[in-house]
Design a protein around this motif. Structure first.
Motif, short mmCIF file in Angstrom:
data_model
loop_
_atom_site.label_atom_id
_atom_site.label_comp_id
_atom_site.label_asym_id
_atom_site.label_seq_id
_atom_site.Cartn_x
_atom_site.Cartn_y
_atom_site.Cartn_z
N VAL A 128 0.81 -1.13 0.09
CA VAL A 128 0.07 0.14 -0.11
C VAL A 128 0.83 1.22 -0.02
N ASP A 129 0.58 2.30 -0.59
CA ASP A 129 1.17 3.57 -0.75
C ASP A 129 1.17 3.92 0.80
N PRO A 130 2.35 4.16 1.61
CA PRO A 130 2.18 4.42 2.81
C PRO A 130 1.59 5.90 3.18
N PRO A 185 18.74 -9.03 9.71
CA PRO A 185 18.57 -8.92 11.15
C PRO A 185 17.19 -8.41 11.48
N LEU A 186 16.85 -8.66 12.51
CA LEU A 186 15.24 -8.19 13.13
C LEU A 186 15.25 -6.82 13.29
N ASP A 187 16.42 -6.09 13.28
CA ASP A 187 16.55 -4.45 13.36
C ASP A 187 16.15 -4.07 12.03
N LEU A 188 16.14 -4.82 10.95
CA LEU A 188 15.63 -4.29 9.70
C LEU A 188 14.23 -4.19 9.51
N TYR A 189 13.67 -5.13 10.15
CA TYR A 189 12.13 -5.24 10.12
C TYR A 189 11.66 -4.28 11.24
N ARG A 190 12.35 -4.01 12.44
CA ARG A 190 11.73 -3.03 13.20
C ARG A 190 12.03 -1.75 12.75
N ALA A 191 13.14 -1.48 11.78
CA ALA A 191 13.21 -0.07 11.21
C ALA A 191 11.92 0.19 10.33
N TYR A 193 8.81 -0.85 10.75
CA TYR A 193 7.77 -0.54 11.27
C TYR A 193 8.01 1.02 12.08
N THR A 194 9.05 1.25 12.45
CA THR A 194 9.26 2.34 13.00
C THR A 194 8.94 3.44 11.79
N LYS A 195 9.34 3.25 10.70
CA LYS A 195 9.26 4.17 9.67
C LYS A 195 7.63 3.93 9.34
N THR A 196 6.88 3.05 9.42
CA THR A 196 5.41 3.05 9.36
C THR A 196 4.97 3.92 10.31
N ALA A 197 5.26 3.67 11.58
CA ALA A 197 4.72 4.62 12.83
C ALA A 197 4.81 5.86 12.63
N THR A 199 5.19 7.44 9.74
CA THR A 199 4.09 7.95 8.31
C THR A 199 2.76 8.26 9.05
N ILE A 200 2.28 7.23 9.98
CA ILE A 200 0.98 7.31 10.73
C ILE A 200 0.96 8.72 11.51
N ARG A 201 2.08 8.93 12.10
CA ARG A 201 2.09 10.23 12.97
C ARG A 201 1.88 11.26 12.25
N GLU A 202 2.74 11.33 10.98
CA GLU A 202 2.79 12.58 9.90
C GLU A 202 1.34 13.02 9.57
N THR A 203 0.24 12.13 9.50
CA THR A 203 -1.06 12.31 9.00
C THR A 203 -1.80 13.45 9.79
N GLY A 204 -1.20 13.36 11.14
CA GLY A 204 -1.77 14.59 12.10
C GLY A 204 -3.10 14.02 12.52
N ARG A 205 -3.51 12.67 12.23
CA ARG A 205 -4.94 12.43 12.56
C ARG A 205 -5.10 11.19 13.40
N PHE A 206 -4.02 11.01 14.14
CA PHE A 206 -3.74 9.70 15.23
C PHE A 206 -3.03 10.24 16.42
N GLU A 207 -3.39 9.67 17.45
CA GLU A 207 -2.74 9.83 18.70
C GLU A 207 -1.48 9.23 18.42
N ALA A 208 -0.30 9.24 19.27
CA ALA A 208 1.02 8.85 19.17
C ALA A 208 0.90 7.35 19.06
N PRO A 209 1.53 6.88 17.72
CA PRO A 209 1.63 5.66 17.50
C PRO A 209 2.43 4.63 18.39
N GLU A 210 1.80 3.47 18.58
CA GLU A 210 2.88 2.45 19.38
C GLU A 210 3.60 1.33 18.63
#
Length: 278
Positions: A128-130, A185-191, A193-197, A199-210
């Protein structure tokens, strides 16, 4: 796990960091929907329970629902789930298992005024286009509703991963991904998801991502793992002879381990609650 070989990528040659542009690959998994549904693992019960408990109601939208693996888990928890899936073959399989599905890419899907308590993307958000996806998820969520994006880190033990990588190098010797380690390494996967979080934050439409993490394990026999491998992105579009060579190498590696191995899974999630009152 395997990445799309260069000659099978889109003509626009999207970057590996932009898999959502590789539409033909994104819609290649339905080539054997039955195998996909049987071989792919489900999701940890603790993850399902946490999402349901953190949502204001039981109406769920499943983005890129595939054959309905995650959706059926939410249905079993008492949720009413609607799937959106770009591959008509996958959608048809999911419908036959009792999931209502509308065939469309999420970015183009028309919600027609419908809103949901929970929006999920299980092992599908990378298609999906993030930026557009996060904004659209916010539009279709009710205030207080939850967006939950989650998936598995598929990294078998080195004794299986290294023969797999070597076989892929033989089959597609000019792949730009051949320089990657056999086990990421797992750190690549975690990175990711951090990037996804972010992008969610940047919408300004959500509370702080977890970000959530669930560790678990599952044993695989030789046949079970060789059944799963062809459902993964780098192998769905190989020629039969190429696929046979890769599976033969992996099968021999598992045989040398006694015919089975234990997979250490990590399921990661990026999740946030829709802010606002309207």
């Amino acid at each position: 796990m395997p990445t799309l070989p260069p000659e099978q990528r889109e003509q626009s040659d999207p970057s590996p960091q932009e898999p959502h542009r590789a539409r033909r690959m994104a819609e290649s998994f339905g080539v054997d929907a039955q195998r996909y549904d049987t071989a792919r693992p489900g999701y940890p019960d603790a993850l399902m329970a946490r999402i349901v408990a953190g949502s204001p109601g039981r109406e769920v939208l499943d983005i890129g629902c595939g054959t309905g693996i995650a959706a059926r888990q939410f249905q079993a928890a008492g949720c009413a789930v609607l799937g959106v899936e770009p591959d008509a073959r996958m959608a048809g399989f999911a419908r036959a298992r009792g999931l209502p599905v509308e065939v469309a890419a999420f970015e183009a899907w028309q919600p027609a005024g419908r809103r949901f308590d929970t929006v999920i993307a299980a092992q599908s958000w990378h298609w999906v286009d993030p930026v557009a996806g996060a904004a659209k998820a916010a539009r279709v969520l009710r205030p207080g509703g939850r967006l939950a994006i989650f998936g598995h880190a598929y990294e078998p033990p080195a004794e299986v991963a290294e023969p797999f990588a070597a076989a892929c190098r033989r089959v597609v010797p000019d792949s730009p991904f051949n320089g990657m380690p056999a086990r990421r390494p797992l750190d690549l996967y975690r990175a990711a998801y951090t990037k996804t979080a972010g992008t969610i934050r940047e919408t300004g439409r959500f509370e702080a991502p977890e970000q959530w993490r669930f560790d678990w394990r599952q044993s695989y026999t030789r046949d079970q793992w060789l059944d799963l491998l062809p459902t993964t992105g780098g192998l769905t579009r190989l020629r039969p002879d190429q696929l046979a060579e890769v599976l033969g190498a992996v099968g021999a590696a598992i045989d040398s381990l006694g015919g089975h191995f234990t997979m250490e899974f990590t399921t990661l999630a990026a999740t946030a609650v829709r802010a606002g009152t309207s």
